[in-house]
Structure formats: structure tokens, C-alpha cells
Write a protein that holds these residues in place. Structure first.
Motif, PDB file in Angstrom:
ATOM      1  N   ARG A  72       0.709  -1.171   0.071  1.00  0.00           N
ATOM      2  CA  ARG A  72       0.067  -0.093  -0.110  1.00  0.00           C
ATOM      3  C   ARG A  72       0.877   1.322   0.101  1.00  0.00           C
ATOM      4  NH1 ARG A  72      -5.152  -0.606  -1.179  1.00  0.00           N
ATOM      5  NH2 ARG A  72      -5.916   1.036   0.488  1.00  0.00           N
ATOM      6  N   THR A  73       2.124   0.928   0.215  1.00  0.00           N
ATOM      7  CA  THR A  73       3.087   2.322   0.048  1.00  0.00           C
ATOM      8  C   THR A  73       3.829   2.309  -1.112  1.00  0.00           C
ATOM      9  OG1 THR A  73       4.564   1.262   1.526  1.00  0.00           O
ATOM     10  CG2 THR A  73       2.853   2.428   2.727  1.00  0.00           C
ATOM     11  N   MET A  74       4.608   3.530  -1.279  1.00  0.00           N
ATOM     12  CA  MET A  74       5.484   3.558  -2.436  1.00  0.00           C
ATOM     13  C   MET A  74       6.628   2.760  -2.321  1.00  0.00           C
ATOM     14  SD  MET A  74       7.655   6.891  -3.536  1.00  0.00           S
ATOM     15  CE  MET A  74       6.424   7.915  -3.546  1.00  0.00           C
ATOM     16  N   LEU A  75       7.060   2.626  -0.832  1.00  0.00           N
ATOM     17  CA  LEU A  75       8.125   1.893  -0.685  1.00  0.00           C
ATOM     18  C   LEU A  75       7.905   0.205  -0.971  1.00  0.00           C
ATOM     19  CD1 LEU A  75      11.213   1.912   0.285  1.00  0.00           C
ATOM     20  CD2 LEU A  75      10.416   1.785   2.824  1.00  0.00           C
ATOM     21  N   ALA A  76       6.633   0.019  -0.539  1.00  0.00           N
ATOM     22  CA  ALA A  76       6.504  -1.579  -0.633  1.00  0.00           C
ATOM     23  C   ALA A  76       6.394  -1.814  -2.227  1.00  0.00           C
ATOM     24  CB  ALA A  76       5.091  -1.717   0.027  1.00  0.00           C
ATOM     25  N   TYR A  77       5.771  -1.064  -2.969  1.00  0.00           N
ATOM     26  CA  TYR A  77       5.737  -1.402  -4.212  1.00  0.00           C
ATOM     27  C   TYR A  77       7.039  -1.362  -5.091  1.00  0.00           C
ATOM     28  CZ  TYR A  77       0.773  -0.515  -4.931  1.00  0.00           C
ATOM     29  OH  TYR A  77      -0.587  -0.698  -4.675  1.00  0.00           O
ATOM     30  N   VAL A  78       8.037  -0.518  -4.877  1.00  0.00           N
ATOM     31  CA  VAL A  78       9.330  -0.509  -5.371  1.00  0.00           C
ATOM     32  C   VAL A  78      10.104  -1.788  -4.971  1.00  0.00           C
ATOM     33  CG1 VAL A  78      11.572   0.696  -5.271  1.00  0.00           C
ATOM     34  CG2 VAL A  78       9.266   2.223  -5.568  1.00  0.00           C
ATOM     35  N   SER A  79       9.640  -2.026  -3.640  1.00  0.00           N
ATOM     36  CA  SER A  79      10.674  -3.366  -2.995  1.00  0.00           C
ATOM     37  C   SER A  79      10.211  -4.580  -3.847  1.00  0.00           C
ATOM     38  CB  SER A  79      10.430  -3.466  -1.571  1.00  0.00           C
ATOM     39  OG  SER A  79      10.885  -2.326  -0.876  1.00  0.00           O
ATOM     40  N   VAL A  80       8.988  -4.776  -3.929  1.00  0.00           N
ATOM     41  CA  VAL A  80       8.503  -5.914  -4.461  1.00  0.00           C
ATOM     42  C   VAL A  80       8.655  -5.937  -5.922  1.00  0.00           C
ATOM     43  CG1 VAL A  80       6.440  -7.070  -5.362  1.00  0.00           C
ATOM     44  CG2 VAL A  80       6.645  -6.119  -2.969  1.00  0.00           C
ATOM     45  N   ALA A  81       8.590  -4.786  -6.745  1.00  0.00           N
ATOM     46  CA  ALA A  81       8.897  -4.658  -8.086  1.00  0.00           C
ATOM     47  C   ALA A  81      10.559  -4.862  -8.448  1.00  0.00           C
ATOM     48  CB  ALA A  81       8.586  -3.233  -8.766  1.00  0.00           C
ATOM     49  N   SER A  82      11.360  -4.379  -7.579  1.00  0.00           N
ATOM     50  CA  SER A  82      12.861  -4.569  -7.911  1.00  0.00           C
ATOM     51  C   SER A  82      13.302  -5.894  -7.676  1.00  0.00           C
ATOM     52  CB  SER A  82      13.540  -3.595  -6.924  1.00  0.00           C
ATOM     53  OG  SER A  82      13.267  -3.702  -5.420  1.00  0.00           O
ATOM     54  N   THR A  83      12.639  -6.690  -6.762  1.00  0.00           N
ATOM     55  CA  THR A  83      12.970  -8.192  -6.496  1.00  0.00           C
ATOM     56  C   THR A  83      12.585  -8.859  -7.648  1.00  0.00           C
ATOM     57  OG1 THR A  83      12.341  -7.825  -4.129  1.00  0.00           O
ATOM     58  CG2 THR A  83      12.494 -10.015  -5.190  1.00  0.00           C
ATOM     59  N   TYR A  84      11.636  -8.604  -8.160  1.00  0.00           N
ATOM     60  CA  TYR A  84      11.235  -9.498  -9.514  1.00  0.00           C
ATOM     61  C   TYR A  84      11.865  -8.865 -10.772  1.00  0.00           C
ATOM     62  CZ  TYR A  84       8.141 -11.969  -6.673  1.00  0.00           C
ATOM     63  OH  TYR A  84       7.497 -12.649  -5.368  1.00  0.00           O
ATOM     64  N   ALA A  85      12.359  -7.650 -10.811  1.00  0.00           N
ATOM     65  CA  ALA A  85      12.716  -7.043 -11.759  1.00  0.00           C
ATOM     66  C   ALA A  85      14.235  -7.656 -12.007  1.00  0.00           C
ATOM     67  CB  ALA A  85      12.686  -5.425 -11.910  1.00  0.00           C
ATOM     68  N   LYS A  86      14.964  -7.775 -10.939  1.00  0.00           N
ATOM     69  CA  LYS A  86      16.380  -8.351 -10.655  1.00  0.00           C
ATOM     70  C   LYS A  86      16.154  -9.622 -11.411  1.00  0.00           C
ATOM     71  CE  LYS A  86      17.059  -6.890  -6.650  1.00  0.00           C
ATOM     72  NZ  LYS A  86      17.718  -6.757  -5.469  1.00  0.00           N
ATOM     73  N   LEU A  87      15.386 -10.508 -10.872  1.00  0.00           N
ATOM     74  CA  LEU A  87      15.372 -11.927 -11.304  1.00  0.00           C
ATOM     75  C   LEU A  87      15.354 -11.879 -12.853  1.00  0.00           C
ATOM     76  CD1 LEU A  87      12.856 -13.554  -8.575  1.00  0.00           C
ATOM     77  CD2 LEU A  87      15.205 -13.797  -8.774  1.00  0.00           C
ATOM     78  N   CYS A  88      14.270 -11.165 -13.328  1.00  0.00           N
ATOM     79  CA  CYS A  88      14.206 -11.152 -14.977  1.00  0.00           C
ATOM     80  C   CYS A  88      15.660 -10.645 -15.664  1.00  0.00           C
ATOM     81  CB  CYS A  88      13.070 -10.239 -15.353  1.00  0.00           C
ATOM     82  SG  CYS A  88      11.427 -11.024 -14.988  1.00  0.00           S
ATOM     83  N   ASN A  89      16.002  -9.644 -14.917  1.00  0.00           N
ATOM     84  CA  ASN A  89      17.262  -9.059 -15.464  1.00  0.00           C
ATOM     85  C   ASN A  89      18.559 -10.149 -15.390  1.00  0.00           C
ATOM     86  OD1 ASN A  89      18.027  -6.242 -16.171  1.00  0.00           O
ATOM     87  ND2 ASN A  89      16.029  -6.068 -14.587  1.00  0.00           N
ATOM     88  N   VAL A  90      18.457 -11.222 -14.587  1.00  0.00           N
ATOM     89  CA  VAL A  90      19.419 -12.444 -14.563  1.00  0.00           C
ATOM     90  C   VAL A  90      19.283 -12.849 -15.712  1.00  0.00           C
ATOM     91  CG1 VAL A  90      20.143 -14.520 -13.478  1.00  0.00           C
ATOM     92  CG2 VAL A  90      19.471 -12.343 -12.258  1.00  0.00           C
ATOM     93  N   LEU A  91      17.895 -13.265 -16.250  1.00  0.00           N
ATOM     94  CA  LEU A  91      17.682 -14.098 -17.371  1.00  0.00           C
ATOM     95  C   LEU A  91      18.099 -13.585 -18.650  1.00  0.00           C
ATOM     96  CD1 LEU A  91      14.012 -15.344 -16.381  1.00  0.00           C
ATOM     97  CD2 LEU A  91      16.418 -16.795 -16.596  1.00  0.00           C
ATOM     98  N   LEU A  92      17.553 -12.116 -18.756  1.00  0.00           N
ATOM     99  CA  LEU A  92      18.103 -11.343 -19.787  1.00  0.00           C
ATOM    100  C   LEU A  92      19.575 -11.255 -20.101  1.00  0.00           C
ATOM    101  CD1 LEU A  92      15.379  -8.568 -19.277  1.00  0.00           C
ATOM    102  CD2 LEU A  92      15.267 -10.294 -21.209  1.00  0.00           C
ATOM    103  N   TRP A  93      20.154 -11.208 -18.989  1.00  0.00           N
ATOM    104  CA  TRP A  93      21.566 -11.019 -19.366  1.00  0.00           C
ATOM    105  C   TRP A  93      22.390 -12.095 -19.687  1.00  0.00           C
ATOM    106  CZ3 TRP A  93      23.962  -6.570 -20.551  1.00  0.00           C
ATOM    107  CH2 TRP A  93      23.422  -5.421 -19.924  1.00  0.00           C
ATOM    108  N   PHE A  94      21.823 -13.170 -19.083  1.00  0.00           N
ATOM    109  CA  PHE A  94      22.547 -14.636 -19.191  1.00  0.00           C
ATOM    110  C   PHE A  94      22.083 -14.778 -20.799  1.00  0.00           C
ATOM    111  CE2 PHE A  94      23.302 -15.901 -15.108  1.00  0.00           C
ATOM    112  CZ  PHE A  94      24.672 -16.471 -15.138  1.00  0.00           C
ATOM    113  N   SER A  95      21.028 -14.586 -21.223  1.00  0.00           N
ATOM    114  CA  SER A  95      20.522 -14.879 -22.728  1.00  0.00           C
ATOM    115  C   SER A  95      21.538 -14.113 -23.582  1.00  0.00           C
ATOM    116  CB  SER A  95      19.197 -14.569 -22.889  1.00  0.00           C
ATOM    117  OG  SER A  95      18.759 -13.090 -22.728  1.00  0.00           O
ATOM    118  N   ALA A  96      21.801 -12.654 -23.369  1.00  0.00           N
ATOM    119  CA  ALA A  96      22.705 -11.931 -23.972  1.00  0.00           C
ATOM    120  C   ALA A  96      24.214 -12.496 -24.127  1.00  0.00           C
ATOM    121  CB  ALA A  96      22.598 -10.344 -23.684  1.00  0.00           C
TER     122      ALA A  96
END
Length: 270
Positions: A72-96
Motif C-alpha cells: 500500500r506504500t510507495m516503498l512497498a511497491y518499489v521493493s516488490v517490483a525491484s525483487t522480480y525485476a532483478k530476477l528477470c534481468n538475470v535471465l536477460l543478461w544470461f541470454s545476451a
């Protein structure tokens, strides 16, 4: 005021580096000079079909997890979003390039170990339990009401709740009304005993339970009539209202005064 506090916390190096890591692949793809260095000719300025699918999947997961976690807060949204964004970035960088993926992982692990998420620095009145200590304490003193948070260190929702629960503990704690926490990630036996699902996709992290006379009487989130977990937003006002903390505090204070009065009367009688 809450939004201003969130912005101040987001300025911490931990969150700034999280943001950089979350946007690293997209930034590299769409920054001409950087893209020409990192990617083959012709791969700049646009995402491949597979990369687009990963990005779309990331957006869906972030939307789902923020909704389910009760952010419900900006910090909570950012924390959740960054966690999954970093996981996706791992896949993207490995694929590159596997080398890019390894470097990204090394940087992410270093960031986690050396920088560390900022922790609440204000007043608190909390007991941190380990292993079977919670069971022992509940059975030892059945005249105390306990509010216990079951959490994991890696959950963004648990991190968002931490300062709120700490403030409540400082405000409401009494000799017979106490606040405690136990990390079910470190102590899975506690998760099993108190029926807390500690998996990455759990809808029970965090969970706050109330114990009276050594037994659990209430928890949030809880099951509805269809045996599904009801969504619960862990805001300060919601926690106060849901557990009726004000009346709980007054009743515990009344019990303490009554106990004190009996003790004084007994002393005078002697």
C-alpha cells in the motif's frame, strides 16, 4: 508525511542500486554507445521477441505479487517490483551473454551482502525468538498477551511491515502485552508448527498472530469461508483496527493495575 518518509528511504544507496539493477538491461539496450559496446550490431534500440516476453512476464508477476502482498506504500511497491525485476534481468543478461549474467549475479550478491537493506532505527519493544523459544515462552507465561510476526528476511512485504510493527510495539507494549518476531525462513520448524507457508509464492508472509493464555486466538491474514486467504493490508491503522489494539491495551493495563492492587493489599495484610 508517509510519502515523504518513503522518498527519504528510497534515496538510500540500497534502493538506488536496486533501481539501477532493475533497469540495467533496458538502459543498455536503448543507450546507443553502451549498446554498441555490449551487444552485437543490429541488436540495439529494440527488444527481441523473447526479451519482450520476459519483460511482459515480469510486469504480470509484479502486478500479481504487489496485489497479493497487500502493498500500500510507495516503498512497498518499489521493493516488490525491484525483487522480480532483478530476477528477470538475470535471465536477460544470461541470454545476451553468460559472462554478463555472471557479472550481474556477482554484483547483485555483493550489493546484498555489503550494502544491505536499510532497517528501522526508531524505538521498539520487541523480542526476537529463535527456534523453539517462542513455544517455551508461550507455555511459561500464560498471563501475557503476545502479538507475534512470522516473517522472512527476503520478503519485501515483511520488510515493509517491520517499521510499522516496531512502532506499534513501542506504543502499546506492557508487562502483560508483548510483541515478538520469528524468522520462519531461518526456523522452518516454527513455520510448520504454526502453519505458515514460507515459500516464495506464499500469501502468508508476513503473518501477525495474537496469543492469549499460550494459544493462538487470531491472525492476519486469515482464511475466509471458502478456505482462501483474505487479502490484508499491513498498514498501521489496519493492524490497530483488526486486532482492536486500543481496547486490548486498555484491558491489559486494567489487569496490571488490578494485579498490582491485590499485591499491595496482600502486603498490607501481612
Amino acid at each position: 508525511m508517509a510519502a515523504f518518509d518513503d522518498i527519504k528511504q528510497l534515496a538510500h544507496p540500497y534502493h538506488l542500486l536496486n533501481l539501477i539493477m532493475s533497469l540495467s538491461f533496458l538502459t543498455a539496450k536503448y543507450t546507443p554507445v553502451l549498446c554498441e559496446i555490449l551487444f552485437p550490431e543490429g541488436d540495439c534500440g529494440e527488444l527481441t521477441m523473447w526479451e519482450s516476453e520476459v519483460m511482459f512476464f515480469m510486469i504480470v508477476i509484479i502486478a500479481f505479487r504487489t496485489r497479493k502482498s497487500g502493498s500500500r506504500t510507495m516503498l512497498a511497491y518499489v521493493s516488490v517490483a525491484s525483487t522480480y525485476a532483478k530476477l528477470c534481468n538475470v535471465l536477460l543478461w544470461f541470454s545476451a551473454d553468460p559472462v554478463y549474467g555472471i557479472l550481474y549475479l556477482v554484483f547483485a550478491i555483493t550489493h546484498f551482502l555489503l550494502v544491505g537493506e536499510p532497517v528501522y532505527q526508531g524505538p521498539e519493544n520487541l523480542t526476537y525468538f529463535q527456534g523453539k523459544e517462542l513455544d517455551e515462552e508461550l507455555q511459561r507465561d500464560k498471563n501475557t498477551v503476545w502479538l507475534i510476526t512470522f516473517y522472512t528476511a527476503w520478503s519485501p512485504a515483511c520488510s515493509s511491515l517491520a517499521p510499522i510493527f516496531a512502532k506499534l510495539s513501542a506504543q502499546y507494549a506492557l508487562d502483560n502485552l508483548k510483541f515478538g518476531k520469528i524468522d520462519v525462513g531461518r526456523y522452518p520448524d516454527a513455520a510448520k508448527k504454526y502453519h505458515i507457508n514460507d515459500s516464495a509464492f506464499s500469501l502468508q508472509l508476513p503473518t501477525i498472530s495474537v496469543f492469549k493464555k499460550g494459544a493462538e486466538v487470531e491472525r492476519r491474514p486469515c482464511l475466509d469461508a471458502n478456505a482462501k486467504f483474505q487479502k490484508f493490508y499491513f498498514t498501521e491503522d489496519n493492524i490497530k483496527a483488526s486486532f482492536d489494539l486500543n481496547n486490548m491495551y486498555l484491558q491489559c493495563k486494567k489487569d496490571l493495575e488490578a494485579k498490582k492492587g491485590k499485591k499491595e493489599a496482600h502486603v498490607k495484610a501481612e
